[in-house]
Scaffold this motif. Structure first.
Motif, PDB file in Angstrom:
ATOM      1  N   GLU A  80       0.253  -0.943  -0.200  1.00 61.97           N
ATOM      2  CA  GLU A  80       0.505  -0.103  -0.010  1.00 61.97           C
ATOM      3  C   GLU A  80       0.792   1.220  -0.305  1.00 61.97           C
ATOM      4  OE1 GLU A  80      -3.596   0.559   2.731  1.00 61.97           O
ATOM      5  OE2 GLU A  80      -1.667   1.698   3.365  1.00 61.97           O
ATOM      6  N   TYR A  81       0.948   2.398  -1.180  1.00 59.43           N
ATOM      7  CA  TYR A  81       1.109   3.662  -1.018  1.00 59.43           C
ATOM      8  C   TYR A  81      -0.092   4.787  -0.416  1.00 59.43           C
ATOM      9  CZ  TYR A  81       5.362   2.417  -3.202  1.00 59.43           C
ATOM     10  OH  TYR A  81       6.848   2.692  -4.087  1.00 59.43           O
ATOM     11  N   ALA A  82       0.408   5.222   0.101  1.00 62.78           N
ATOM     12  CA  ALA A  82      -0.475   6.661   1.529  1.00 62.78           C
ATOM     13  C   ALA A  82      -0.016   7.675   0.377  1.00 62.78           C
ATOM     14  CB  ALA A  82      -0.605   6.546   2.571  1.00 62.78           C
ATOM     15  N   THR A  83      -0.776   8.659   0.232  1.00 59.73           N
ATOM     16  CA  THR A  83      -0.996   9.893  -0.634  1.00 59.73           C
ATOM     17  C   THR A  83      -1.982  11.025  -0.765  1.00 59.73           C
ATOM     18  OG1 THR A  83       0.151  10.817  -2.788  1.00 59.73           O
ATOM     19  CG2 THR A  83      -1.424   8.680  -2.814  1.00 59.73           C
ATOM     20  N   THR A  84      -1.441  11.941  -1.075  1.00 56.40           N
ATOM     21  CA  THR A  84      -2.356  13.033  -1.597  1.00 56.40           C
ATOM     22  C   THR A  84      -2.258  13.297  -2.629  1.00 56.40           C
ATOM     23  OG1 THR A  84      -0.904  15.111  -0.535  1.00 56.40           O
ATOM     24  CG2 THR A  84      -2.273  14.246   1.227  1.00 56.40           C
ATOM     25  N   ARG A  85      -1.926  13.040  -3.660  1.00 59.96           N
ATOM     26  CA  ARG A  85      -2.106  12.639  -5.296  1.00 59.96           C
ATOM     27  C   ARG A  85      -1.606  12.156  -6.607  1.00 59.96           C
ATOM     28  NH1 ARG A  85       4.057  15.697  -6.681  1.00 59.96           N
ATOM     29  NH2 ARG A  85       2.881  15.749  -8.364  1.00 59.96           N
ATOM     30  N   PRO A  86      -3.022  11.125  -5.300  1.00 58.82           N
ATOM     31  CA  PRO A  86      -3.095   9.458  -6.218  1.00 58.82           C
ATOM     32  C   PRO A  86      -3.464   9.491  -7.851  1.00 58.82           C
ATOM     33  CG  PRO A  86      -5.619  11.055  -5.051  1.00 58.82           C
ATOM     34  CD  PRO A  86      -4.682  11.174  -5.205  1.00 58.82           C
ATOM     35  N   GLN A  87      -3.962  10.518  -8.261  1.00 57.18           N
ATOM     36  CA  GLN A  87      -3.573  10.855  -9.497  1.00 57.18           C
ATOM     37  C   GLN A  87      -2.469  10.525 -10.787  1.00 57.18           C
ATOM     38  OE1 GLN A  87      -5.517  12.751  -8.422  1.00 57.18           O
ATOM     39  NE2 GLN A  87      -7.612  12.000  -8.686  1.00 57.18           N
ATOM     40  N   VAL A 147      -3.091   2.242  -3.610  1.00 57.86           N
ATOM     41  CA  VAL A 147      -3.001   3.311  -3.417  1.00 57.86           C
ATOM     42  C   VAL A 147      -3.920   3.815  -2.385  1.00 57.86           C
ATOM     43  CG1 VAL A 147      -3.052   5.245  -4.585  1.00 57.86           C
ATOM     44  CG2 VAL A 147      -2.000   3.239  -5.714  1.00 57.86           C
ATOM     45  N   ASN A 148      -3.931   4.233  -1.474  1.00 56.51           N
ATOM     46  CA  ASN A 148      -4.525   4.974  -0.625  1.00 56.51           C
ATOM     47  C   ASN A 148      -4.612   6.506   0.041  1.00 56.51           C
ATOM     48  OD1 ASN A 148      -6.066   5.386   1.911  1.00 56.51           O
ATOM     49  ND2 ASN A 148      -4.169   4.515   2.559  1.00 56.51           N
ATOM     50  N   ALA A 149      -5.531   7.143  -0.668  1.00 51.45           N
ATOM     51  CA  ALA A 149      -5.491   8.666  -0.549  1.00 51.45           C
ATOM     52  C   ALA A 149      -6.370   9.509   0.540  1.00 51.45           C
ATOM     53  CB  ALA A 149      -5.780   9.503  -2.352  1.00 51.45           C
ATOM     54  N   HIS A 150      -7.421   8.291   1.397  1.00 55.58           N
ATOM     55  CA  HIS A 150      -8.480   8.418   1.958  1.00 55.58           C
ATOM     56  C   HIS A 150      -8.266   9.949   2.634  1.00 55.58           C
ATOM     57  CE1 HIS A 150     -12.590   8.341   3.325  1.00 55.58           C
ATOM     58  NE2 HIS A 150     -12.373   7.722   4.867  1.00 55.58           N
ATOM     59  N   PRO A 151      -8.718  10.901   2.886  1.00 54.08           N
ATOM     60  CA  PRO A 151      -8.236  11.971   3.872  1.00 54.08           C
ATOM     61  C   PRO A 151      -8.240  11.665   5.381  1.00 54.08           C
ATOM     62  CG  PRO A 151      -9.834  12.440   2.999  1.00 54.08           C
ATOM     63  CD  PRO A 151      -9.358  10.874   2.110  1.00 54.08           C
ATOM     64  N   GLU A 152      -9.339  10.915   5.483  1.00 54.70           N
ATOM     65  CA  GLU A 152      -9.141  10.602   7.145  1.00 54.70           C
ATOM     66  C   GLU A 152      -8.174   9.665   7.575  1.00 54.70           C
ATOM     67  OE1 GLU A 152     -13.586   9.502   8.048  1.00 54.70           O
ATOM     68  OE2 GLU A 152     -13.973  11.076   7.186  1.00 54.70           O
ATOM     69  N   ASP A 153      -7.645   9.323   6.663  1.00 57.86           N
ATOM     70  CA  ASP A 153      -5.773   7.801   7.151  1.00 57.86           C
ATOM     71  C   ASP A 153      -5.459   9.203   7.901  1.00 57.86           C
ATOM     72  OD1 ASP A 153      -4.368   6.361   7.567  1.00 57.86           O
ATOM     73  OD2 ASP A 153      -5.233   4.898   6.246  1.00 57.86           O
ATOM     74  N   ALA A 154      -4.958   8.604   9.279  1.00 55.94           N
ATOM     75  CA  ALA A 154      -3.495   9.610   9.754  1.00 55.94           C
ATOM     76  C   ALA A 154      -2.517   9.819   8.277  1.00 55.94           C
ATOM     77  CB  ALA A 154      -3.114   9.326  10.783  1.00 55.94           C
ATOM     78  N   ARG A 155      -2.268   8.651   7.754  1.00 56.76           N
ATOM     79  CA  ARG A 155      -0.882   8.163   7.424  1.00 56.76           C
ATOM     80  C   ARG A 155      -0.831   8.933   5.823  1.00 56.76           C
ATOM     81  NH1 ARG A 155      -1.451   2.054   5.682  1.00 56.76           N
ATOM     82  NH2 ARG A 155      -3.463   2.599   5.882  1.00 56.76           N
ATOM     83  N   VAL A 156      -2.498   9.004   5.512  1.00 57.88           N
ATOM     84  CA  VAL A 156      -2.269  10.200   4.104  1.00 57.88           C
ATOM     85  C   VAL A 156      -2.072  11.528   4.740  1.00 57.88           C
ATOM     86  CG1 VAL A 156      -3.252  10.729   2.442  1.00 57.88           C
ATOM     87  CG2 VAL A 156      -4.374   9.171   3.401  1.00 57.88           C
ATOM     88  N   SER A 157      -2.650  11.902   5.453  1.00 56.35           N
ATOM     89  CA  SER A 157      -2.573  13.452   6.140  1.00 56.35           C
ATOM     90  C   SER A 157      -1.393  13.511   6.946  1.00 56.35           C
ATOM     91  CB  SER A 157      -3.154  14.014   7.166  1.00 56.35           C
ATOM     92  OG  SER A 157      -3.520  12.528   8.658  1.00 56.35           O
ATOM     93  N   ALA A 158       0.084  12.826   6.882  1.00 55.11           N
ATOM     94  CA  ALA A 158       0.843  12.941   7.451  1.00 55.11           C
ATOM     95  C   ALA A 158       2.580  12.538   6.042  1.00 55.11           C
ATOM     96  CB  ALA A 158       1.752  11.626   8.532  1.00 55.11           C
ATOM     97  N   THR A 159       1.494  12.887   5.010  1.00 54.13           N
ATOM     98  CA  THR A 159       3.055  12.469   4.007  1.00 54.13           C
ATOM     99  C   THR A 159       3.477  14.157   3.530  1.00 54.13           C
ATOM    100  OG1 THR A 159       0.960  12.941   2.188  1.00 54.13           O
ATOM    101  CG2 THR A 159       1.774  10.686   2.641  1.00 54.13           C
ATOM    102  N   VAL A 160       4.339  14.241   3.601  1.00 59.09           N
ATOM    103  CA  VAL A 160       5.395  15.361   3.135  1.00 59.09           C
ATOM    104  C   VAL A 160       4.924  16.557   1.813  1.00 59.09           C
ATOM    105  CG1 VAL A 160       6.988  16.379   3.199  1.00 59.09           C
ATOM    106  CG2 VAL A 160       6.311  15.163   5.450  1.00 59.09           C
ATOM    107  N   ASP A 161       4.216  17.542   1.699  1.00 63.61           N
ATOM    108  CA  ASP A 161       4.032  17.955   0.256  1.00 63.61           C
ATOM    109  C   ASP A 161       3.566  16.962  -0.393  1.00 63.61           C
ATOM    110  OD1 ASP A 161       5.059  19.829   1.456  1.00 63.61           O
ATOM    111  OD2 ASP A 161       6.926  19.164   0.370  1.00 63.61           O
ATOM    112  N   GLY A 162       3.171  15.905   0.000  1.00 62.17           N
ATOM    113  CA  GLY A 162       2.041  14.719  -1.119  1.00 62.17           C
ATOM    114  C   GLY A 162       2.815  13.481  -1.542  1.00 62.17           C
ATOM    115  N   GLN A 163       3.750  13.408  -1.372  1.00 57.33           N
ATOM    116  CA  GLN A 163       5.181  12.361  -1.437  1.00 57.33           C
ATOM    117  C   GLN A 163       4.282  11.433  -1.231  1.00 57.33           C
ATOM    118  OE1 GLN A 163       9.265  13.416  -0.288  1.00 57.33           O
ATOM    119  NE2 GLN A 163       9.282  15.007  -1.866  1.00 57.33           N
ATOM    120  N   PRO A 164       4.138  10.377  -2.116  1.00 60.62           N
ATOM    121  CA  PRO A 164       4.230   8.992  -1.319  1.00 60.62           C
ATOM    122  C   PRO A 164       4.426   8.175  -0.821  1.00 60.62           C
ATOM    123  CG  PRO A 164       3.870   9.127  -3.828  1.00 60.62           C
ATOM    124  CD  PRO A 164       4.401  10.334  -3.618  1.00 60.62           C
TER     125      PRO A 164
END
Length: 292
Positions: free
Chosen positions: A25-32, A66-83
């Protein structure tokens, strides 16, 4: 009577019944953006989670989430959206028993957040903010049959590019932490430390450990004090190793899809292995020769 040559020859211990990697699993705020990188690597989006912003990518035997769920702490903790590699799911004989044994060995459990009609997948904390999941449904019936909805008109089991499959995981660890992590993987998962002269790929650094099923490797890499100040070297799951029976064919196929590789006098693609250039600031894959 038991013949002498059949006495006292125990199998290698595999108390959890580990049988490979079910998903990474990857966590990211930039799934696209991450999805574009994965598709160039040969992965195809095949399904989406029923209630969360999570997409399943697949090629051959490899599942990648690819996990981009905004309520997941691991996603929100990513730096500058880096996966970041946020989890590795191990196939085991019995997920609940494996989880309980690890807790008894001192692992930290992960609280469940499964919603109605979702599977509870037991997990323990890994390096950094990552997790190790335990999965015992992967054959005729898998966890993805419950929690994910297939994307219409998409082939659910696309073939692997150049026969690629999961070869291993590279984990960055702190200075002088190798003995601690070696003991962790030996005691928790029954991994076996390989001798220094047994090497794969083109990056000789670090300690290599083999899973008890023999299906994948785990590499522990300490920081280089000359290049990385110890305080700036967080422990994390750094990159994936992909095995292929023909590294040259895989490199050519990936280059044709726009993937760039690291090339220098010390490191360049060859028959044993190759390293892709890092994209999105953190995503890289290592190709390693593996017999078919």
């Amino acid at each position: 009577m038991i013949l002498p040559h059949r006495e006292n020859i125990p199998d290698l211990p595999n108390r959890l019944g580990i049988d490979g990697i079910e998903f990474v699993e990857y966590a990211t705020t930039r799934p696209q953006a991450l999805g574009q990188v994965l598709e160039r690597m040969g992965f195809c989006p095949v399904a989406r989670h029923r209630s969360r912003e999570v997409t399943l990518y697949r090629q051959g035997p490899m599942n990648l989430v690819v996990n981009a769920h905004p309520e997941d702490a691991r996603v929100s903790a990513t730096v500058d959206g880096q996966p970041v590699i946020s989890a590795v799911a191990l196939r085991v004989r019995d997920a609940l028993q494996a989880h309980q044994r690890c807790i008894e060995m001192g692992a930290w459990p992960v609280a469940t957040h499964a919603q109605a009609m979702e599977l509870h997948i037991p997990a323990i904390h890994g390096p950094g903010a990552s997790r190790f999941y335990f999965v015992d449904r992967w054959q005729e019936f898998s966890i993805f049959d419950i929690d994910f909805t297939p994307i219409p008109t998409v082939e659910q089991h696309p073939p692997a590019l150049a026969g690629m499959g999961y070869f291993g995981v590279v984990q960055y660890i702190g200075c002088d932490r190798a003995p601690d992590w070696i003991a962790y993987f030996e005691q928790m998962f029954d991994f076996q430390l390989l001798p220094d002269d047994e090497r794969f790929g083109i990056l000789p650094k670090g300690c290599l450990m083999r899973s008890p099923c023999g299906g994948f490797l785990w590499q522990l890499v300490e920081p280089n004090p000359a290049l990385e100040p110890p305080l700036d070297a967080p422990e994390c799951l750094q990159r994936l190793g992909l095995g292929t029976p023909d590294v040259g064919t895989a490199v050519a196929a990936l280059r044709a899809r726009g993937v760039e590789f690291v090339e220098s006098s010390q490191l360049h693609p060859e028959d044993r292995g190759a390293l892709t250039r890092s994209t999105l600031g953190s995503v890289a894959f290592e190709l390693v020769h593996r017999d078919a």
